[in-house]
Design an enzyme around this catalytic site. Structure first.
Site, mmCIF file in Angstrom:
data_model
loop_
_atom_site.group_PDB
_atom_site.id
_atom_site.type_symbol
_atom_site.label_atom_id
_atom_site.label_comp_id
_atom_site.label_asym_id
_atom_site.label_seq_id
_atom_site.Cartn_x
_atom_site.Cartn_y
_atom_site.Cartn_z
ATOM 1 N N GLU A 72 0.815 -1.204 0.000
ATOM 2 C CA GLU A 72 0.000 0.000 0.000
ATOM 3 C C GLU A 72 0.856 1.265 0.000
ATOM 4 O O GLU A 72 1.962 1.282 0.541
ATOM 5 C CB GLU A 72 -0.917 -0.009 1.234
ATOM 6 C CG GLU A 72 -1.810 -1.234 1.229
ATOM 7 C CD GLU A 72 -2.808 -1.292 2.386
ATOM 8 O OE1 GLU A 72 -3.741 -2.094 2.278
ATOM 9 O OE2 GLU A 72 -2.658 -0.552 3.366
ATOM 10 N N CYS A 95 3.588 8.399 0.918
ATOM 11 C CA CYS A 95 4.152 7.444 1.874
ATOM 12 C C CYS A 95 4.284 6.095 1.164
ATOM 13 O O CYS A 95 3.287 5.502 0.762
ATOM 14 C CB CYS A 95 3.214 7.365 3.082
ATOM 15 S SG CYS A 95 3.764 6.180 4.308
ATOM 16 N N CYS A 119 6.689 -7.086 7.190
ATOM 17 C CA CYS A 119 7.903 -6.664 7.893
ATOM 18 C C CYS A 119 8.255 -7.735 8.900
ATOM 19 O O CYS A 119 7.384 -8.297 9.561
ATOM 20 C CB CYS A 119 7.674 -5.330 8.610
ATOM 21 S SG CYS A 119 9.160 -4.720 9.450
ATOM 22 N N CYS A 158 7.142 -5.165 15.507
ATOM 23 C CA CYS A 158 6.859 -4.212 16.594
ATOM 24 C C CYS A 158 5.439 -4.477 17.113
ATOM 25 O O CYS A 158 4.528 -4.784 16.344
ATOM 26 C CB CYS A 158 6.990 -2.776 16.092
ATOM 27 S SG CYS A 158 8.672 -2.419 15.535
ATOM 28 N N CYS A 174 2.132 -2.591 15.589
ATOM 29 C CA CYS A 174 2.119 -2.281 14.151
ATOM 30 C C CYS A 174 1.386 -3.349 13.347
ATOM 31 O O CYS A 174 1.689 -4.533 13.448
ATOM 32 C CB CYS A 174 3.549 -2.125 13.640
ATOM 33 S SG CYS A 174 3.651 -1.922 11.859
ATOM 34 N N GLY A 185 6.926 -2.060 5.833
ATOM 35 C CA GLY A 185 8.287 -2.574 5.808
ATOM 36 C C GLY A 185 9.312 -1.693 6.486
ATOM 37 O O GLY A 185 9.065 -0.533 6.801
ATOM 38 N N GLU A 186 10.498 -2.272 6.706
ATOM 39 C CA GLU A 186 11.632 -1.551 7.286
ATOM 40 C C GLU A 186 12.591 -1.218 6.139
ATOM 41 O O GLU A 186 13.283 -2.098 5.610
ATOM 42 C CB GLU A 186 12.305 -2.445 8.346
ATOM 43 C CG GLU A 186 13.680 -1.989 8.809
ATOM 44 C CD GLU A 186 13.734 -0.519 9.269
ATOM 45 O OE1 GLU A 186 12.916 -0.116 10.096
ATOM 46 O OE2 GLU A 186 14.618 0.215 8.777
ATOM 47 N N SER A 243 12.402 6.347 7.255
ATOM 48 C CA SER A 243 12.032 6.084 8.650
ATOM 49 C C SER A 243 12.505 4.682 9.026
ATOM 50 O O SER A 243 12.217 3.713 8.328
ATOM 51 C CB SER A 243 10.515 6.174 8.793
ATOM 52 O OG SER A 243 10.114 5.745 10.069
ATOM 53 N N SER A 262 12.150 5.692 14.704
ATOM 54 C CA SER A 262 10.971 5.331 15.496
ATOM 55 C C SER A 262 11.415 4.963 16.893
ATOM 56 O O SER A 262 11.909 3.858 17.121
ATOM 57 C CB SER A 262 10.257 4.155 14.827
ATOM 58 O OG SER A 262 9.780 4.572 13.573
ATOM 59 N N LEU A 263 11.237 5.888 17.826
ATOM 60 C CA LEU A 263 11.816 5.718 19.165
ATOM 61 C C LEU A 263 10.857 4.986 20.102
ATOM 62 O O LEU A 263 11.175 3.909 20.617
ATOM 63 C CB LEU A 263 12.172 7.115 19.700
ATOM 64 C CG LEU A 263 13.223 7.196 20.782
ATOM 65 C CD1 LEU A 263 14.484 6.447 20.424
ATOM 66 C CD2 LEU A 263 13.554 8.674 21.066
ATOM 67 N N HIS A 264 9.734 5.576 20.397
ATOM 68 C CA HIS A 264 8.607 4.941 21.104
ATOM 69 C C HIS A 264 8.811 4.622 22.581
ATOM 70 O O HIS A 264 7.874 4.184 23.242
ATOM 71 C CB HIS A 264 8.138 3.671 20.391
ATOM 72 C CG HIS A 264 7.854 3.853 18.948
ATOM 73 N ND1 HIS A 264 7.235 4.978 18.437
ATOM 74 C CD2 HIS A 264 8.114 3.074 17.861
ATOM 75 C CE1 HIS A 264 7.128 4.867 17.130
ATOM 76 N NE2 HIS A 264 7.660 3.726 16.753
ATOM 77 N N ASN A 308 -2.833 4.301 16.049
ATOM 78 C CA ASN A 308 -3.948 3.968 15.172
ATOM 79 C C ASN A 308 -4.297 2.500 15.346
ATOM 80 O O ASN A 308 -3.484 1.635 15.027
ATOM 81 C CB ASN A 308 -3.572 4.242 13.712
ATOM 82 C CG ASN A 308 -3.438 5.722 13.462
ATOM 83 O OD1 ASN A 308 -4.323 6.501 13.797
ATOM 84 N ND2 ASN A 308 -2.310 6.133 12.913
ATOM 85 N N CYS A 353 -0.971 5.831 9.761
ATOM 86 C CA CYS A 353 0.301 5.194 10.139
ATOM 87 C C CYS A 353 0.054 3.886 10.854
ATOM 88 O O CYS A 353 -0.731 3.830 11.791
ATOM 89 C CB CYS A 353 1.050 6.050 11.152
ATOM 90 S SG CYS A 353 1.638 7.544 10.497
HETATM 91 N N1 SAH Z 1 9.593 0.381 9.534
HETATM 92 C C1 SAH Z 1 9.797 1.765 9.613
HETATM 93 C C2 SAH Z 1 8.878 2.571 8.704
HETATM 94 C C3 SAH Z 1 7.445 2.132 8.604
HETATM 95 S S1 SAH Z 1 6.432 2.374 10.012
HETATM 96 C C4 SAH Z 1 9.709 2.245 11.037
HETATM 97 O O1 SAH Z 1 9.322 1.468 11.896
HETATM 98 O O2 SAH Z 1 10.106 3.382 11.280
HETATM 99 C C5 SAH Z 1 6.122 4.134 9.979
HETATM 100 C C6 SAH Z 1 5.796 4.726 11.351
HETATM 101 O O3 SAH Z 1 4.494 4.312 11.813
HETATM 102 C C7 SAH Z 1 6.779 4.275 12.428
HETATM 103 O O4 SAH Z 1 7.158 5.354 13.251
HETATM 104 C C8 SAH Z 1 5.956 3.292 13.210
HETATM 105 O O5 SAH Z 1 6.458 3.103 14.488
HETATM 106 C C9 SAH Z 1 4.587 3.921 13.174
HETATM 107 N N2 SAH Z 1 3.504 3.005 13.505
HETATM 108 C C10 SAH Z 1 3.474 1.673 13.356
HETATM 109 N N3 SAH Z 1 2.295 1.179 13.789
HETATM 110 C C11 SAH Z 1 1.564 2.228 14.223
HETATM 111 C C12 SAH Z 1 0.239 2.354 14.735
HETATM 112 N N4 SAH Z 1 -0.557 1.304 14.879
HETATM 113 N N5 SAH Z 1 -0.194 3.586 15.057
HETATM 114 C C13 SAH Z 1 0.600 4.669 14.866
HETATM 115 N N6 SAH Z 1 1.850 4.613 14.357
HETATM 116 C C14 SAH Z 1 2.329 3.401 14.035
HETATM 117 FE FE1 SF4 Z 2 8.248 -3.062 10.776
HETATM 118 FE FE2 SF4 Z 2 8.204 -0.417 11.198
HETATM 119 FE FE3 SF4 Z 2 6.010 -1.920 11.677
HETATM 120 FE FE4 SF4 Z 2 8.155 -2.131 13.248
HETATM 121 S S1 SF4 Z 2 6.843 -0.303 12.985
HETATM 122 S S2 SF4 Z 2 6.950 -3.843 12.428
HETATM 123 S S3 SF4 Z 2 9.824 -1.875 11.802
HETATM 124 S S4 SF4 Z 2 6.970 -1.565 9.691
#
Ligand code: SAH
Ligand code: SF4
Length: 366
Positions: free
Chosen positions: A93, A106, A113, A117, A120, A165-166, A197, A219-221, A296, A339
């Site tokens: 997508e 985007c 992936c 995480c 995600c 994806g990463e 990212s 992506s710190l979190h 989200n 996201c």
């Molecule tokens: N894999 C990469 C890029 C894709 S994810 C990464 O992890 O950075 C893009 C962004 O969306 C990242 O910051 C990720 O942490 C965030 N993300 C993933 N799942 C999410 C969710 N359910 N709600 C909000 N942001 C989310």
């Molecule tokens: Fe992969 Fe990024 Fe989702 Fe983590 S947040 S599972 S690295 S796409």
């Protein structure tokens, strides 16, 4: 019959090499590059300034083959989600987010992936394969056409590698696509308008700095390893101290730049005032901005979005310390395009299934 070479797989250097193999001069490669990417042309016969003999050679050996759009949906807030068929029952997508007359695209880099995480949707789908360079740049190529931006229109003026994806786990193909984004004979974007990212693949952050330093988002979190280990499992391999050092190295040669730290706001998991203060401590040496992303939800997810007042308070603490902090507007939620909601269609080849419910519980009770 030999499989045709897909010219979308080449950046300028790669295309010049391919043309050299056909006995053609480098400037011919540049011409074809412009036709493909600036004019959105996929028909060699329409490339009117290319000699007939070369067009014939290209027709016989090569093609311009982006992935096909299988669905194109418009959200009530203007975001537009495209689904691409990438074969084998897989789909990825891409989301276009308009802002004024232009907008941000985007883009996805993998089918699923592998990094898993906890919060995600893409991660919960498992992993199938890396996208080819043609499939990565082909998303922009197709969207430009769908938006009526060809020839030479610049509707997409910002590209973020933040879809499925990463990106840094698909390094070679990513860099080919990045070079096309920056190339004046292709998309001509400035380095600051292209953002990669990453969840924090430290050695690859260094390689990106060396090979194609575009804007970096991390992506710190979480402000500490114990929590981040659980939310972003790759942290167990590359813990925060190493990640912060990599961010500093990334900015070494571009002292006016900054890293954007993305931080998904998860209700009662990582969103307290104490978390915000510890983040300030963790990132104090890194020139940075923060982008807070309200979580989200997606089918099967067990986290909740932080309430708005808590997100505001969190942002306030960071801003009072002088850090530019934005809160990402939720866009495209009604069509599953926000996201972390991108799921496409992934034939998981890792068989690891979903994040175990017990682990999610553990994270939430932190
Ligand atoms: N894999 C990469 C890029 C894709 S994810 C990464 O992890 O950075 C893009 C962004 O969306 C990242 O910051 C990720 O942490 C965030 N993300 C993933 N799942 C999410 C969710 N359910 N709600 C909000 N942001 C989310
Ligand atoms: Fe992969 Fe990024 Fe989702 Fe983590 S947040 S599972 S690295 S796409």
């Amino acid at each position: 019959m030999a499989v045709a070479v897909n010219l979308l797989d080449f950046d300028a250097t790669g295309l010049a090499g391919y043309f050299a193999g056909l006995g053609e001069k480098p400037f011919r490669a540049r011409q074809v590059l412009r036709w493909m990417h600036r004019s959105g042309q996929d028909d060699f016969d329409a490339m009117t300034d290319i000699a007939g003999s070369l067009r014939e050679k290209l027709r016989a050996n090569a093609g311009i083959m982006p992935p096909a759009i299988v669905s194109d949906r418009l959200s009530g807030d203007g975001a537009r989600k495209f689904v691409f068929d990438v074969g084998g029952g897989n789909a990825v997508e891409t989301v276009f987010i308009p802002e004024g007359g232009r907008g941000t695209l985007c883009v996805s880099t993998q089918v699923g992936c592998a990094l898993d995480c906890a919060f995600c949707s893409t991660g919960s789908q498992g992993f199938n394969r890396n996208l080819t360079a043609a499939e990565i740049i082909g998303q922009l190529w197709q969207v430009n056409r769908a938006l009526g931006a060809c020839p030479d229109g610049r509707v997409v003026d910002n590209v973020v590698l933040m879809g499925m994806g990463e990106p840094l786990a698909n390094f070679g193909n990513l860099v080919t696509a990045l070079r096309l984004l920056l190339d004046d004979n292709a998309y001509g974007l400035s380095r600051r308008r292209v953002t990669v990212s990453t969840s924090g693949l430290v050695p690859m952050i260094d390689r990106l700095r060396d090979e194609c330093p575009v804007a970096l988002a991390v992506s710190l979190h979480a402000p500490d390893d114990a929590l981040r280990d659980r939310l972003v499992p790759i942290n167990r391999r590359y813990p925060l101290r190493e990640l912060m050092a990599a961010c500093l190295r990334y900015l070494d040669e571009a002292p006016r730049d900054f890293v954007t730290f993305e931080y998904v706001m998860l209700d009662e998991v990582n969103d307290s005032e104490e978390h915000a203060r510890r983040l300030l401590c963790l990132t104090r040496e890194v020139p940075c901005k923060f982008n807070l992303i309200p979580f989200n939800p997606f089918p099967g997810s067990s986290f909740r979005r932080s309430p708005s007042p808590r997100v505001r308070r969190f942002a306030e603490i960071l801003m009072n310390a002088g850090i530019v902090t934005t809160t990402r507007k939720v866009r495209g939620e009604d069509i599953g395009a926000a996201c972390g909601q991108l799921a496409g269609q992934v034939r998981d080849r890792t068989r690891r299934g979903r994040w175990p419910a017990a682990a999610v519980h553990e994270v939430r009770s932190q």
